[in-house]
Scaffold this motif. Structure first.
Motif, PDB file in Angstrom:
ATOM      1  N   LEU A 111      39.650  45.055  36.311  1.00 33.22           N
ATOM      2  CA  LEU A 111      39.437  45.623  37.643  1.00 33.22           C
ATOM      3  C   LEU A 111      38.696  44.682  38.588  1.00 33.22           C
ATOM      4  N   LYS A 112      38.010  43.664  38.061  1.00 34.41           N
ATOM      5  CA  LYS A 112      37.273  42.750  38.938  1.00 34.41           C
ATOM      6  C   LYS A 112      38.201  41.971  39.868  1.00 34.41           C
ATOM      7  N   LYS A 161      22.303  46.220  48.114  1.00 38.73           N
ATOM      8  CA  LYS A 161      21.184  46.121  47.160  1.00 38.73           C
ATOM      9  C   LYS A 161      21.429  47.033  45.955  1.00 38.73           C
ATOM     10  N   TYR A 162      21.893  48.239  46.244  1.00 36.54           N
ATOM     11  CA  TYR A 162      22.127  49.225  45.184  1.00 36.54           C
ATOM     12  C   TYR A 162      23.177  48.722  44.186  1.00 36.54           C
ATOM     13  N   PHE A 163      24.298  48.254  44.691  1.00 29.95           N
ATOM     14  CA  PHE A 163      25.377  47.828  43.796  1.00 29.95           C
ATOM     15  C   PHE A 163      25.076  46.487  43.133  1.00 29.95           C
ATOM     16  N   LYS A 164      24.297  45.626  43.776  1.00 26.56           N
ATOM     17  CA  LYS A 164      23.877  44.387  43.134  1.00 26.56           C
ATOM     18  C   LYS A 164      23.064  44.697  41.881  1.00 26.56           C
ATOM     19  N   LYS A 165      22.218  45.706  41.977  1.00 24.47           N
ATOM     20  CA  LYS A 165      21.386  46.096  40.837  1.00 24.47           C
ATOM     21  C   LYS A 165      22.172  46.905  39.814  1.00 24.47           C
ATOM     22  N   LYS A 166      23.016  47.805  40.270  1.00 26.70           N
ATOM     23  CA  LYS A 166      23.749  48.718  39.399  1.00 26.70           C
ATOM     24  C   LYS A 166      24.956  48.063  38.756  1.00 26.70           C
ATOM     25  N   THR A 168      29.221  46.959  39.262  1.00 27.01           N
ATOM     26  CA  THR A 168      30.421  47.704  39.630  1.00 27.01           C
ATOM     27  C   THR A 168      31.614  47.142  38.871  1.00 27.01           C
ATOM     28  N   LYS A 169      32.583  47.973  38.559  1.00 21.59           N
ATOM     29  CA  LYS A 169      33.767  47.514  37.832  1.00 21.59           C
ATOM     30  C   LYS A 169      34.657  46.647  38.719  1.00 21.59           C
ATOM     31  N   ARG A 170      35.011  47.171  39.896  1.00 17.81           N
ATOM     32  CA  ARG A 170      35.780  46.377  40.853  1.00 17.81           C
ATOM     33  C   ARG A 170      34.831  45.502  41.665  1.00 17.81           C
ATOM     34  N   ALA A 317      35.264  52.588  43.005  1.00 16.98           N
ATOM     35  CA  ALA A 317      35.186  51.308  42.302  1.00 16.98           C
ATOM     36  C   ALA A 317      35.492  51.430  40.812  1.00 16.98           C
ATOM     37  N   SER A 318      35.397  52.633  40.269  1.00 16.57           N
ATOM     38  CA  SER A 318      35.620  52.811  38.836  1.00 16.57           C
ATOM     39  C   SER A 318      36.882  53.617  38.523  1.00 16.57           C
ATOM     40  N   MET A 319      37.705  53.911  39.539  1.00 15.06           N
ATOM     41  CA  MET A 319      38.961  54.608  39.270  1.00 15.06           C
ATOM     42  C   MET A 319      39.799  53.819  38.271  1.00 15.06           C
TER      43      MET A 319
END
Length: 428
Positions: A111-112, A161-166, A168-170, A317-319
């Protein structure tokens, strides 16, 4: 108290310090971008330069990936130019500005290679004046653009900031568009750029087909009654259910519009057959005036928007399957729908009113509705004897009307029902 509710209470307690910091960050971002120093952020102005430097520094501090082989801040710039005619001097000026773009690579092996654009425009109207788009064209003065669109820029920074830390699949492309107020120039330029291969690009998909969805935020700083409008929910099969489910989860009232041709940058992507979601909390009297200042914003509401967007983007992002694209005609858009007449008002697109009808958020002076006596805040309940319960019915009624006629419009003002006779004219 059950174990389930104890866990929920503990989770909320742990989130409070994070939310408080996010809200402080967003408030500081808005106060800077909408400051007098930045002068309304008109393209190629000092304010444009300062805003660009601020946003780029933020993205670089997160260690997000650049999009060009250049060094320094320039590696995050997608440059473009446009021409604008001065209606007073009848001269034409060419301006050079840029989109600001950074990439967060996805973590999933497959997915990336699929990318989601999360964006907002950072420009505004500068000092206003004739032909600027200002609703007070005879008043020269800084148009701060706190809600339009520093509010969304602040949310997008916190999303990065949130997604950099968390994680994401895509992969996610975070973008701040230039020259949106000049006709979606920046987003159109980026889409065209992505349609062709380029040796100078890095960390981006090979071409536009690698972008599988776009989430746009525009004017998210004035939430009322926990209500938000989400457009583009018909552009992919699962988007409407996702938008509504996340609304239930976060406690927001979500008003869905199927098409994605709303008056903001997502329209450039839906025109390229990319499914979109467009988030906004709607218009207000300070829209496109010098009064759109940081103090007028609802920062608690911006935190609600941030929480909603975090969850919505996480789900997209995770579908497991690539979002499909559905071509929905743009009947739901006030700028693109081909009406023969106009009432001269900005309706509430969020569906926030609990009273049947459609609230007129802004009634423009000198236009038919204003001349007839309709005021901002009135709730339109009938046009030409036919009911108006929501934005869709409102536009159906407009499509039925003809210029040069007089039609009755019934509104609710407080507890009083009033009928006005509106003299219609062409939409100019």
């Amino acid at each position: 108290m059950t174990q389930r509710y104890l866990l929920l209470a503990l989770t909320l307690a742990l989130m409070m310090p994070l939310h408080a910091q996010q809200q402080r960050n967003m408030k500081a971002t808005v106060e800077y971008l909408a400051s007098e120093e930045l002068g309304g952020r008109f393209p190629e102005s000092k304010g444009d330069t300062l805003a660009s430097a601020f946003l780029t520094d933020q993205l670089r501090s997160m260690k997000l990936k650049p999009i060009l082989k250049e060094k320094g801040a320039k590696a995050f710039f997608h440059d473009f130019s446009f021409s604008k005619k001065n209606i007073v001097s009848d001269s034409t000026t060419t301006y050079k500005t840029h989109n600001i773009v950074a990439v967060l690579p996805g973590k999933d092996k497959q997915l990336k290679n699929e990318y989601i654009v999360v964006g907002s425009h950072y420009d505004h109207l500068g000092m206003g004046g004739q032909g600027s788009g200002s609703r007070r064209p005879d008043t020269l003065g800084v148009h701060p653009g706190a809600d339009d669109n520093a509010s969304s820029d602040a949310v997008v920074l916190e999303l990065a900031k949130y997604f950099k830390k968390k994680g994401t699949k895509r992969s996610i492309i975070f973008m701040f568009f230039g020259a949106e107020e000049q006709g979606l120039v920046g987003s159109k330029a980026f889409v065209e750029w992505m349609k062709h291969e380029s040796n100078e690009r890095i960390n981006l998909p090979k071409d536009i087909k690698g972008i599988v969805a776009m989430v746009n935020l525009d004017m998210v700083g004035r939430m009322r009654d926990d209500a938000m409008s989400v457009s583009g929910t018909g552009t992919s099969t699962s988007f409407k259910s996702l938008a509504e489910q996340v609304g239930e989860q976060t406690g927001l009232h979500i008003s869905c519009t199927p098409d994605g041709y709303g008056p903001s940058d997502q329209a450039s992507f839906v025109a390229a057959n990319i499914p979109v979601l467009y988030l906004t909390t709607g218009g207000h009297m300070e829209y496109h005036t010098p009064a759109d200042k940081p103090a007028t914003l609802n920062y608690d509401g911006m935190q609600q928007t941030l929480t909603y967007a975090q969850e919505l983007i996480s789900r997209v992002a995770s579908m497991p399957q690539t979002p499909d694209f559905i071509n929905v005609p743009g009947n739901g858009d006030m700028k693109h729908a081909k009406f023969k007449v106009t009432l001269g008002l900005m309706p509430d697109v969020t569906g926030a009113s609990t009273i049947p009808g459609l609230r007129a958020d802004i009634v423009v002076a000198g236009k038919p509705a204003h001349n007839a006596g309709i005021k901002s805040g009135d709730i339109i309940q009938e046009i030409n004897g036919k009911p108006v319960k929501n934005i869709e019915e409102y536009m159906e009624r407009l499509a039925e009307l003809k210029a040069g006629t007089v039609v009755p419009v019934k509104v609710l003002r407080g507890n009083q029902t009033i009928k006005f006779q509106v003299h219609l004219r062409t939409d100019k």
